[in-house]
Design an enzyme around this catalytic site. Structure first.
Site, PDB file in Angstrom:
ATOM      1  N   HIS A 177      -8.014  -5.109  -0.035  1.00 24.65           N
ATOM      2  CA  HIS A 177      -6.809  -4.391   0.371  1.00 24.65           C
ATOM      3  C   HIS A 177      -6.472  -4.740   1.824  1.00 24.65           C
ATOM      4  CE1 HIS A 177      -4.053  -0.922  -0.073  1.00 24.65           C
ATOM      5  NE2 HIS A 177      -4.235  -0.791   1.236  1.00 24.65           N
ATOM      6  N   ASP A 214      -9.919  -4.136  -4.496  1.00 24.67           N
ATOM      7  CA  ASP A 214      -9.183  -3.002  -3.926  1.00 24.67           C
ATOM      8  C   ASP A 214      -9.394  -1.762  -4.778  1.00 24.67           C
ATOM      9  OD1 ASP A 214      -7.305  -1.273  -2.814  1.00 24.67           O
ATOM     10  OD2 ASP A 214      -5.646  -2.693  -2.945  1.00 24.67           O
ATOM     11  N   SER A 239       0.831  -1.199   0.000  1.00 25.00           N
ATOM     12  CA  SER A 239       0.000   0.000   0.000  1.00 25.00           C
ATOM     13  C   SER A 239       0.876   1.263   0.000  1.00 25.00           C
ATOM     14  CB  SER A 239      -0.958  -0.046   1.187  1.00 25.00           C
ATOM     15  OG  SER A 239      -1.940   0.950   1.097  1.00 25.00           O
TER      16      SER A 239
END
Length: 323
Positions: A292, A262, A170
């Site tokens: 995610h 995501d 991320s």
């Protein structure tokens, strides 16, 4: 292995049963989102989520906290190895996620041991400075400093380092690309052999179809992303913020994965396609039906363990091809 996607007559996206169970549980809990709770409570919440939802750490021969010299003082880091000593070789630099605002060494402790055990390589996890207390460019500054220090084979680690594998999820996926580009432009003592961003932010995520599809109801929301962006307070035109705004050529071998549900999915797709066109060796993995953040939810989403293993094995295979 995870169930394969199946046709869905009502047009709804494929969601794995264990992913759906977690999403339903989180909805029932009705906890305030991080953008309402604030940074301090958000950090506590992420640690609590990891304690409940993450797999246990693997046994290590070495787990050692170290202080790495940084541009604004020492950077807390943690060093892992399955062996007390080893011959010269590569080391993994791990850069955690959390929107540049939350996340720390503890949240990612178990995952770092997974990388160390499965790759049979040492791992250095970086606790870079967080926004909003330390806005952009504190995070990329710290990650670059840690990478250069690691590349110098520092005495504190007792390892002769021949190359780096840079990875993270991320925000840490973004920092993986940004740090790799910094070491491309001004090389460190050893090269980056492989970069391995995990569901990264590589460009403006809001422009993509995946943001429209998954920005509400799939764990990471658009409003949370907007709050992270505001807190990080980055220069919107800087390639150290969104790397695809700059030169992404001459990237090292890249292993990149995305999650099918995501909002950042298409940002990762876009970056992988871009560097593939530039001649980079790319291994791209997209894991369907999962959200995610699943890399640190392996107890809550058991099917994700196989995906984590597939990703780490792909990193190992890319590294083997560099020998």
């Amino acid at each position: 292995m995870a169930d394969a996607p199946s046709p869905n007559v009502d047009g709804e996206p494929f969601v794995r049963p264990d992913t759906r169970a977690l999403l339903d549980m989180l909805k029932a809990m009705n906890r305030p989102p991080v953008e309402e709770a604030g940074a301090v409570a958000g950090r506590e919440g992420m640690r609590a989520m990891a304690q409940i939802g993450e797999a246990p750490a693997r046994d290590m021969a070495v787990v050692k906290d170290v202080a790495v010299p940084g541009p604004a003082g020492d950077i807390p880091c943690r060093f892992y190895d399955t062996r007390e000593s080893r011959e010269a070789g590569p080391v993994v630099l791990f850069l955690h996620g959390g929107g540049f605002v939350i996340g720390d060494l503890e949240v990612y402790n178990a995952l770092c041991t997974e990388f160390a055990a499965r790759l049979d390589l040492p791992v250095l996890s970086v606790d870079y400075r967080l926004a909003p207390e330390h806005p952009f460019p504190a995070a990329p500054d710290d990650c670059e400093a840690a990478a250069r220090w690691l590349a110098s084979s520092p005495e504190e680690l007792g390892r002769e380092i021949t190359g780096l594998v840079i990875t993270g999820d991320s925000a840490g996926g973004n920092l993986t690309i940004v740090t790799t580009n910094a070491l491309r432009d001004k090389p460190a003592d050893v090269p980056v052999l492989v970069q391995a961003p995990i569901y990264p932010v590589a460009d403006e995520a809001g422009q993509h179809e995946s943001f429209r599809l998954f920005s509400d109801g799939y764990f990471l929301t658009g409003s949370t992303m907007a709050w992270f962006t505001k807190s990080y307070a980055a220069d919107p035109q800087s390639p150290r913020n969104l790397p695809m705004l700059g030169d992404c050529s001459d990237a090292p071998a890249t292993v990149l994965c995305t999650a099918g549900l995501d909002p950042l999915r298409d940002s990762g797709r876009s970056y992988a396609a871009s560097i593939l066109k530039n001649g980079t060796e790319v291994t791209y993995l997209e894991f369907p039906g999962i959200i995610h953040g699943f890399f640190t939810m392996r107890k809550a989403i058991p099917s994700g363990q196989a995906d984590v293993e597939a990703f780490i094995d792909a990193v190992g295979a890319a590294l083997e091809r560099r020998k």
